[in-house]
Design a protein around this motif. Structure first.
Motif, PDB file in Angstrom:
ATOM      1  N   ASP A  88     -11.915   4.225  37.311  1.00 25.06           N
ATOM      2  CA  ASP A  88     -13.294   4.656  37.129  1.00 25.06           C
ATOM      3  C   ASP A  88     -13.627   4.875  35.651  1.00 25.06           C
ATOM      4  O   ASP A  88     -14.726   4.551  35.207  1.00 25.06           O
ATOM      5  CB  ASP A  88     -13.532   5.950  37.920  1.00 25.06           C
ATOM      6  N   CYS A  91     -14.585   1.673  34.137  1.00 30.59           N
ATOM      7  CA  CYS A  91     -15.918   1.268  34.599  1.00 30.59           C
ATOM      8  C   CYS A  91     -16.991   1.984  33.789  1.00 30.59           C
ATOM      9  O   CYS A  91     -17.992   1.381  33.380  1.00 30.59           O
ATOM     10  CB  CYS A  91     -16.083   1.582  36.092  1.00 30.59           C
ATOM     11  N   GLU A 140     -15.053  -0.472  41.090  1.00 29.99           N
ATOM     12  CA  GLU A 140     -13.616  -0.193  41.105  1.00 29.99           C
ATOM     13  C   GLU A 140     -12.938  -1.156  42.067  1.00 29.99           C
ATOM     14  O   GLU A 140     -13.524  -1.555  43.072  1.00 29.99           O
ATOM     15  CB  GLU A 140     -13.350   1.250  41.550  1.00 29.99           C
TER      16      GLU A 140
END
Length: 265
Positions: A88, A91, A140
């Motif tokens: 994450d 991202c 993800e």
């Protein structure tokens, strides 16, 4: 499953995306080996997407790092790009660049180099905006799972780009082979697979942390790709290596393969 989850948590806690980008992708005159490797990859992506004409509707990029260099030529050949990442935090780092937020990594020197390859260095700002428009989703993705992107229904991809992801997520060769087959489910028969792999690598370093990597030789990599149902079209090795203080390895490989039509290996 618990062990995998624990490993991911540990990786995410120790891996600093900003530190990683500054260490490996600062495109300047003082880091010649890193520049050489990056230019080697950028030239290969340019050849694949622009000269060889690998194109289509959808490209899915699966990676472990918050990088965009591998997509700069791809955005000229695909209508949409879906970027997935193991963590994450990565991202979020990618979103910072896509949304032009303060503190986003400056990819300008890299973008200018790609524009130079493509014929017009001055179009770098236009190129950045085109890539931002072409990236439709940032998700993800856990390659060790049978359905890697469990929470999203993705269109079948015309091209699957794996950048430094399987070797760092697989503790042994059987998991590596299974992960390659897992992500291959996202690719259409006849589609293209592109893989960037650190060869014969034991670990890489970000900040004060050492991250283990699966040791892969050329023959083993090619066997895994063929076993997953692909025909290998190209295999290139970088002429230089990262400094040993950063990565224990024997070079970076660039592989292009096509997925067989209806193969069941």
């Amino acid at each position: 499953m618990d062990q995998s989850h624990t490993k991911k948590e540990a990786f995410e806690t120790r891996f600093d995306p900003e530190d990683y980008l500054k260490t490996y992708y600062s495109f300047d005159s003082t880091s010649s080996e890193k520049n050489d490797i990056l230019m080697f990859l950028l030239r290969n992506f340019f050849k694949t997407f622009i000269l060889d004409g690998v194109k289509g509707n959808t490209l899915i990029r699966i990676g472990n790092a918050p990088t965009i260099f591998e997509l700069l030529s791809a955005c000229e050949s695909f209508k949409e790009i879906i970027v997935t990442n193991y963590m994450d935090r990565n991202c979020q780092e990618l979103e910072k660049w896509l949304k032009k937020e303060p503190g986003a990594f400056d990819w300008t020197p890299v973008v200018k180099y790609v524009c130079e390859l493509e014929g017009d260095r001055k179009k770098w700002a236009e190129k950045e905006e085109k890539l931002r428009r072409t990236v439709k989703q940032v998700l993800e993705c856990d390659v060790t799972k049978f359905n890697p992107v469990t929470f999203a229904s993705l269109p079948p991809a015309d091209c699957l780009l794996l950048c430094y992801c399987l070797g760092t997520n697989s503790k042994d060769l059987s998991i590596y082979r299974a992960a390659l087959k897992n992500v291959s489910s996202l690719l259409k028969p006849g589609g293209h697979l592109l893989m960037v792999t650190t060869m014969k690598c034991s670990h890489f370093i970000v900040g004060q942390h050492k991250f283990p990597c699966l040791f892969l030789e050329k023959e083993v990599l090619e066997e895994a790709v063929k076993e997953a149902g692909y025909d290998i079209l190209q295999f290139e090795m970088s002429p230089t290596c990262y400094p040993a203080s950063l990565v224990e390895h024997e070079g970076i490989s660039y592989l292009v393969a096509s997925k067989g039509m209806g193969k069941e290996d």
